[in-house]
Design a protein around this motif. Structure first.
Motif, PDB file in Angstrom:
ATOM      1  N   LEU A   1       1.871   7.020  -6.755  1.00 13.78           N
ATOM      2  CA  LEU A   1       0.872   8.027  -7.121  1.00 13.78           C
ATOM      3  C   LEU A   1       1.381   9.450  -6.858  1.00 13.78           C
ATOM      4  O   LEU A   1       1.131  10.366  -7.635  1.00 13.78           O
ATOM      5  CB  LEU A   1      -0.436   7.763  -6.378  1.00 13.78           C
ATOM      6  N   ALA A   2       2.090   9.641  -5.759  1.00 13.54           N
ATOM      7  CA  ALA A   2       2.663  10.955  -5.446  1.00 13.54           C
ATOM      8  C   ALA A   2       3.707  11.337  -6.491  1.00 13.54           C
ATOM      9  O   ALA A   2       3.754  12.490  -6.951  1.00 13.54           O
ATOM     10  CB  ALA A   2       3.268  10.947  -4.050  1.00 13.54           C
TER      11      ALA A   2
ATOM     12  N   MET B   1       0.815  -1.186   0.000  1.00 16.05           N
ATOM     13  CA  MET B   1       0.000   0.000   0.000  1.00 16.05           C
ATOM     14  C   MET B   1       0.867   1.262   0.000  1.00 16.05           C
ATOM     15  O   MET B   1       0.505   2.247  -0.620  1.00 16.05           O
ATOM     16  CB  MET B   1      -0.911  -0.059   1.239  1.00 16.05           C
ATOM     17  N   ARG B   2       1.978   1.194   0.708  1.00 17.95           N
ATOM     18  CA  ARG B   2       2.879   2.332   0.792  1.00 17.95           C
ATOM     19  C   ARG B   2       3.529   2.606  -0.567  1.00 17.95           C
ATOM     20  O   ARG B   2       3.736   3.766  -0.928  1.00 17.95           O
ATOM     21  CB  ARG B   2       3.926   2.048   1.850  1.00 17.95           C
ATOM     22  N   ILE B   3       3.845   1.588  -1.312  1.00 17.84           N
ATOM     23  CA  ILE B   3       4.471   1.745  -2.627  1.00 17.84           C
ATOM     24  C   ILE B   3       3.487   2.393  -3.606  1.00 17.84           C
ATOM     25  O   ILE B   3       3.874   3.252  -4.396  1.00 17.84           O
ATOM     26  CB  ILE B   3       4.951   0.377  -3.163  1.00 17.84           C
TER      27      ILE B   3
END
Length: 107
Positions: A8-9, A1-3
Motif C-alpha cells: 500500500l505504501a 500484514m507487513r507485506i
C-alpha cells in the motif's frame, strides 16, 4: 500484514509520482506560473515603452515643438535673429563650436 502495508505504501508513492513530477504536476505548474509572471512583467515594460514611443511619434507628427526641441539640443540649431548664450561653470571646458549646417545645395 507487513507485506500489505509495504504494498500500500508503494502504491501510494506510485500514485503520488504524477502529482508531483508528472506532466501536469505541481512542480511543473509552479514553474509555468513563474514563467508567466516573468512574461507579464516584460509585456508591461514593453507596453510602457510603446506608449512612450507612440506619444513621441504623435508629437512629432502633429506639433513643431518636439522637432524644434530636437533641433536645438541634438543639432545645436538656433532660430534666425536669435542669440545663443552658453553658461560654462568654473572648471568646465566648453564644447567646441559647431560649424553651421551646410544645406548641400549648390547653384
Amino acid at each position: 500484514m507487513r507485506i500489505i502495508t509495504l504494498a500500500l505504501a508503494a502504491l501510494l508513492l506510485i500514485i503520488q509520482f504524477p502529482l508531483w513530477l508528472g506532466k501536469g504536476g505541481w512542480l511543473r505548474v509552479a514553474d509555468m506560473e513563474a514563467q508567466v509572471a516573468v512574461a507579464n512583467k516584460k509585456n508591461m515594460e514593453l507596453k510602457a515603452r510603446n506608449a512612450k514611443l507612440d506619444s513621441e511619434v504623435r508629437d512629432l507628427k502633429d506639433g513643431t515643438g518636439a522637432v524644434e526641441e530636437r533641433a536645438r539640443f541634438e543639432l545645436g540649431m538656433v532660430k534666425q535673429n536669435e542669440i545663443f548664450v552658453q553658461i560654462v561653470r568654473k572648471g568646465q571646458t566648453p564644447p567646441p563650436p559647431q560649424a553651421p549646417a551646410d544645406t548641400g545645395a549648390t547653384h
